[in-house]
Scaffold this active site. Structure first.
Site, PDB file in Angstrom:
ATOM      1  N   SER A   1      29.987 -12.933  82.932  1.00  0.00           N
ATOM      2  CA  SER A   1      30.269 -13.248  84.329  1.00  0.00           C
ATOM      3  C   SER A   1      29.419 -14.457  84.728  1.00  0.00           C
ATOM      4  O   SER A   1      28.218 -14.480  84.473  1.00  0.00           O
ATOM      5  CB  SER A   1      29.922 -12.039  85.203  1.00  0.00           C
TER       6      SER A   1
ATOM      7  N   SER B   1      36.067  -9.568  79.146  1.00  0.00           N
ATOM      8  CA  SER B   1      36.568  -8.945  77.899  1.00  0.00           C
ATOM      9  C   SER B   1      35.476  -8.828  76.831  1.00  0.00           C
ATOM     10  O   SER B   1      35.536  -9.505  75.806  1.00  0.00           O
ATOM     11  CB  SER B   1      37.797  -9.694  77.372  1.00  0.00           C
TER      12      SER B   1
HETATM   13  P1  ADP Z   1      33.238 -16.859  85.417  1.00  0.00           P
HETATM   14  O1  ADP Z   1      34.677 -17.110  85.767  1.00  0.00           O
HETATM   15  O2  ADP Z   1      32.982 -16.976  83.954  1.00  0.00           O
HETATM   16  O3  ADP Z   1      32.697 -15.577  85.984  1.00  0.00           O
HETATM   17  P2  ADP Z   1      32.723 -19.022  87.249  1.00  0.00           P
HETATM   18  O4  ADP Z   1      33.629 -20.091  86.727  1.00  0.00           O
HETATM   19  O5  ADP Z   1      33.179 -18.225  88.441  1.00  0.00           O
HETATM   20  O6  ADP Z   1      32.367 -18.024  86.038  1.00  0.00           O
HETATM   21  O7  ADP Z   1      31.298 -19.611  87.602  1.00  0.00           O
HETATM   22  C1  ADP Z   1      30.624 -20.531  86.790  1.00  0.00           C
HETATM   23  C2  ADP Z   1      29.649 -21.333  87.644  1.00  0.00           C
HETATM   24  O8  ADP Z   1      28.899 -22.190  86.780  1.00  0.00           O
HETATM   25  C3  ADP Z   1      30.359 -22.221  88.643  1.00  0.00           C
HETATM   26  O9  ADP Z   1      29.628 -22.205  89.847  1.00  0.00           O
HETATM   27  C4  ADP Z   1      30.282 -23.599  87.974  1.00  0.00           C
HETATM   28  O10 ADP Z   1      30.294 -24.646  88.908  1.00  0.00           O
HETATM   29  C5  ADP Z   1      28.959 -23.522  87.231  1.00  0.00           C
HETATM   30  N1  ADP Z   1      28.832 -24.432  86.083  1.00  0.00           N
HETATM   31  C6  ADP Z   1      27.814 -25.295  85.869  1.00  0.00           C
HETATM   32  N2  ADP Z   1      27.996 -26.017  84.740  1.00  0.00           N
HETATM   33  C7  ADP Z   1      29.152 -25.586  84.200  1.00  0.00           C
HETATM   34  C8  ADP Z   1      29.892 -25.959  83.033  1.00  0.00           C
HETATM   35  N3  ADP Z   1      29.445 -26.898  82.196  1.00  0.00           N
HETATM   36  N4  ADP Z   1      31.049 -25.317  82.780  1.00  0.00           N
HETATM   37  C9  ADP Z   1      31.497 -24.345  83.631  1.00  0.00           C
HETATM   38  N5  ADP Z   1      30.856 -23.960  84.762  1.00  0.00           N
HETATM   39  C10 ADP Z   1      29.691 -24.575  85.063  1.00  0.00           C
END
Ligand code: ADP
EC number: 2.7.1.25
Length: 201
Positions: A34, A106
């Site tokens: 997450s 997952s």
């Molecule tokens: P998940 O869907 O895996 O739970 P999210 O996409 O909701 O995660 O959250 C990831 C967070 O990390 C976001 O706030 C995003 O802006 C930040 N982040 C920082 N660097 C990256 C990166 N290189 N790739 C993806 N997300 C990133």
């Protein structure tokens, strides 16, 4: 009852739909902790595909856990059922000719293996969004890690529930090393041949 279910022979095939859409359909499965970046990266990948005229849809916790799977908890057997249903939905989407993106933690290897059985190996692209639990906790996008540390959330993957790392994912993205844009481009580059885009000119 099962033996009385006789499939109807529908006349429009998956191939007909691909021809009409001028592209192939398959499932991109984003797995990771997450806050690792699954939705963020999937969202950019989808936008890039959309701009190319590709038919897409994204399944994630918001539209699945709040809807069709709102009867399921985060206990291991419910997590398994959660993934099984999402895989079956993905299978229908693939059949409908839609490039499907699915962003779900997952955490269990056997559940991810089961997706492959449901949608077929060659329709499945496993994308491991690899972000350390320390970084996910630092980001704590939804405040879940804080709640887990306080004991308010049980079964929190990475804290009080396991995450089984994919052994051989099609793509691995280390978000602490690459930007969202670069990650999305890496994924697009990988799937481009699979899309089998046909030019109508
Ligand atoms: P998940 O869907 O895996 O739970 P999210 O996409 O909701 O995660 O959250 C990831 C967070 O990390 C976001 O706030 C995003 O802006 C930040 N982040 C920082 N660097 C990256 C990166 N290189 N790739 C993806 N997300 C990133």
């Amino acid at each position: 009852m099962k033996e009385h279910i006789i499939p109807h022979d529908y006349q429009i095939s998956r191939e007909d739909r691909h021809k009409k859409n001028s592209h192939n359909s398959f499932l991109m499965w984003f797995t990771g902790l997450s806050g690792s970046g699954k939705s963020t990266i999937a969202n950019v990948v989808e936008q890039k595909l959309f701009q190319k005229g590709i038919k897409t849809y994204t399944l994630d916790g918001d539209n699945i856990r709040k809807g069709i799977n709102n009867d399921l908890t985060f206990a291991p057997e419910d997590r398994t059922e959660n993934i099984r249903r999402i895989a079956e939905i993905s299978n229908l989407m693939i059949d409908a000719g839609v490039v499907t993106l699915a962003a779900f933690v997952s955490p269990y290897k056997k559940d991810r293996e089961n997706i492959k059985n449901i949608v077929n190996d060659d329709n499945f692209v496993e994308i491991y969004i690899n972000t350390s639990v320390e970084e996910c906790e630092r980001r704590d996008v939804k405040g879940l890690y804080k709640k887990a540390r306080a004991g308010e959330i049980k079964n929190m993957t990475g804290i009080s529930a396991p995450y089984e790392v994919p052994e051989n994912p099609a793509i691995e993205i280390k978000t602490e090393e690459v930007t969202v844009e670069d990650a999305a481009n890496t994924i697009i580059e990988y799937i481009l041949p699979k899309l089998k885009i046909e030019s109508n000119e």
